[in-house]
Design an enzyme around this catalytic site. Sequence first.
Site, PDB file in Angstrom:
ATOM      1  N   ILE A 133       0.850  -1.211   0.000  1.00 22.02           N
ATOM      2  CA  ILE A 133       0.000   0.000   0.000  1.00 22.02           C
ATOM      3  C   ILE A 133       0.879   1.252   0.000  1.00 22.02           C
ATOM      4  O   ILE A 133       1.734   1.393   0.866  1.00 22.02           O
ATOM      5  CB  ILE A 133      -0.885   0.073   1.274  1.00 22.02           C
ATOM      6  CG1 ILE A 133      -1.661  -1.201   1.495  1.00 22.02           C
ATOM      7  CG2 ILE A 133      -1.790   1.282   1.239  1.00 22.02           C
ATOM      8  CD1 ILE A 133      -2.395  -1.234   2.839  1.00 22.02           C
ATOM      9  N   LYS A 202       5.165   0.541  12.898  1.00 17.33           N
ATOM     10  CA  LYS A 202       4.546   1.187  11.733  1.00 17.33           C
ATOM     11  C   LYS A 202       3.796   2.470  12.111  1.00 17.33           C
ATOM     12  O   LYS A 202       3.926   3.487  11.428  1.00 17.33           O
ATOM     13  CB  LYS A 202       3.617   0.186  11.042  1.00 17.33           C
ATOM     14  CG  LYS A 202       4.410  -0.938  10.375  1.00 17.33           C
ATOM     15  CD  LYS A 202       3.531  -2.107   9.992  1.00 17.33           C
ATOM     16  CE  LYS A 202       4.304  -3.158   9.223  1.00 17.33           C
ATOM     17  NZ  LYS A 202       3.593  -4.435   9.100  1.00 17.33           N
TER      18      LYS A 202
HETATM   19  N1  LIG Z   1       5.238  -9.151   9.429  1.00 17.75           N
HETATM   20  C1  LIG Z   1       4.654  -8.030   8.783  1.00 17.75           C
HETATM   21  C2  LIG Z   1       5.199  -7.931   7.400  1.00 17.75           C
HETATM   22  C3  LIG Z   1       4.922  -6.645   6.760  1.00 17.75           C
HETATM   23  O1  LIG Z   1       5.214  -5.578   7.245  1.00 17.75           O
HETATM   24  C4  LIG Z   1       3.151  -8.167   8.735  1.00 17.75           C
HETATM   25  O2  LIG Z   1       2.658  -9.286   8.962  1.00 17.75           O
HETATM   26  O3  LIG Z   1       2.467  -7.172   8.506  1.00 17.75           O
END
Ligand SMILES: N[C@@H](CC=O)C(=O)O
EC number: 1.1.1.3
Length: 399
Positions: A133, A202
Site C-alpha cells: 500500500i 509502523k
Molecule cells: N510481518 C509483517 C510484514 C509486513 O510488514 C506483517 O505481517 O504485517
Amino acid sequence: MKIGIIGLGTVGEGVFKVLTNEKESIFEKSRADIEVKYACDLNIEREFSFDFDKSVLTNDYKKILNDPEIKIVVELIGGETIAKQIIIEAFQAKKSVVTANKALIAKYGVELFQLAKENGVSFLFEAAVGGGIPIVTPLMESLVANTVTEIRGIMNGTSNYILTKMKEDNLSFDEALKIASEKGYAEADPTYDVDGIDAGHKINILASLAYGGSIKFKDMQLSGIREISTVDIFSANQLNSTIKLIASSKLLSDKSVQISVEPTLIPNSEILAKVDDVYNAIETTGSYTDKTLFYGKGAGMDPTASAVVADIVKIVTRNHIESDYFFNSTKVFEIVDSNTVKDSYYIRVSDDFDIENSPFELINQIENYYIILANNISKNEINEILKDAKEKLILRVMK
Ligand SMILES: N[C@@H](CC=O)C(=O)O
Ligand SMILES: NC(=O)C1=CN([C@@H]2O[C@H](COP(=O)(O)OP(=O)(O)OC[C@H]3O[C@@H](n4cnc5c(N)ncnc54)[C@H](OP(=O)(O)O)[C@@H]3O)[C@@H](O)[C@H]2O)C=CC1
C-alpha cells in the site's frame, strides 16, 4: 544506475524478481534504467523462483558497500544489528539506501535520517508500512497540504490473518500463525507480529511523518492478540462486532500525542471490520481531505517488492521530497497514557469476580467468564475494579 540488494529472503527475492522481469516496462514508464550489479544472501546455492544471470550473486555484502559503481543499497535483511551497520556504512560510502526495515526506522529513524542528510544521500522506506500500500509517500508528499491529525488502522498482516482464520475457519492461533509464517508474512521473530510490536513500529513511523519530529518507540503502549480467545471472537460476533489489532495515533497538541496498538472491538458496519486475511487498511484524517482510506495487501513477497521498487525508481529519477520535517530530533512528542483516557470497553472476566457488587452490568456469561460492556471509563479504572479477579481481558470498543 547500478544497485545492490542485500538479503534475498521473501522481500529481497521479490525485489530482484520484479527488477529482472519488469526491467523494460519500468524503464518505459519512468526512464529509470536499473541494473542489479550484486544480489547478496548468506545462501546463494539455493533455488530461486525466476531466471537470472547467477554471476551477480554474492554472499559478501562488503562487495556492494565497497563498489563505487553502486549508487543504491537495498537493505532487506531485517533486524537491528547487521542491517543497521550496513545502512550506516552505505551512507558513509555516499550511497542511497532503500529499506523495508520498520524496526530500524521506528527506533533509529532520527539518527539514520541525520546521517543520510550529512552524506547527501537518500533514505526511502515505502515498504516499511502497509506492504504494497502506498502510505509513506502519501503522508510525505500527496497530503502535504494537510495537517494530518489522526491515523488509525490495521497495520500487521500476520495478526490480521490469524484473527481472520480464527474467526472464519476455526483455526487455532498456532495453526494460523504457522500458515502466515509459511506464506512469508510473519517477521523472523513472529512475537513482533502477535505482540503488537510490528504494528507499533509502523504507527510510530506514520505518526512521525504526519506530525513531523519524532516519537520515542520505547515509550509507546503496545498490546497484541495473544490473549484473544475463541470466547472473545464469539462474544464480539454476538455484539455484531469483529476484533482487529488496531494501531492508532492522535495529535493532541503541538507537543503531545495519544498513540497505541491494541486489539479493538469494531462494529461490523465499519469498513475496518471487513478488512480480512493479510490485508491492511490505514485511515488518515487530514485538515483538507478529511478521511482517506488506504487498503491493500500488507505483507508478502510481491506486494512488498512493489513498494521497494517504487523507492528505487524515485531515487534513480530524483523524484522525491527531501526534508528536515520528518524524524527531527528537535521536536519529540510526549505520549499521553491512553490507559487514563475515558472510552468504551469490552471486558471478559473470570466468574470469581463479584459482579453483583460492581458497577458493571452483565451482558453475557460464556463458559467461566462474564462478558461486560463498560462506557465512559478508563482502562486504569477498570483494572482497579477488577484487581482481585483471577483472569481478565479488556478491549477498547471503536466508536
Ligand atoms: N510481518 C509483517 C510484514 C509486513 O510488514 C506483517 O505481517 O504485517
Ligand atoms: N515479509 C514481509 O511481508 C515484509 C517484510 N518487511 C521487512 O523486510 C525485511 C526483510 O524481511 P523478509 O524478506 O521477510 O525476511 P527474510 O528473513 O525472509 O529475508 C532475510 C534474508 O536476509 C538474509 N541474510 C541474513 N543475514 C545476511 C547477511 N549478513 N548478508 C546477506 N544476507 C543476509 C537471510 O538469510 P538466512 O535466511 O540464511 O538468515 C534471508 O535470506 C525486514 O526488515 C522485514 O521487517 C517489510 C514488509 C513486509
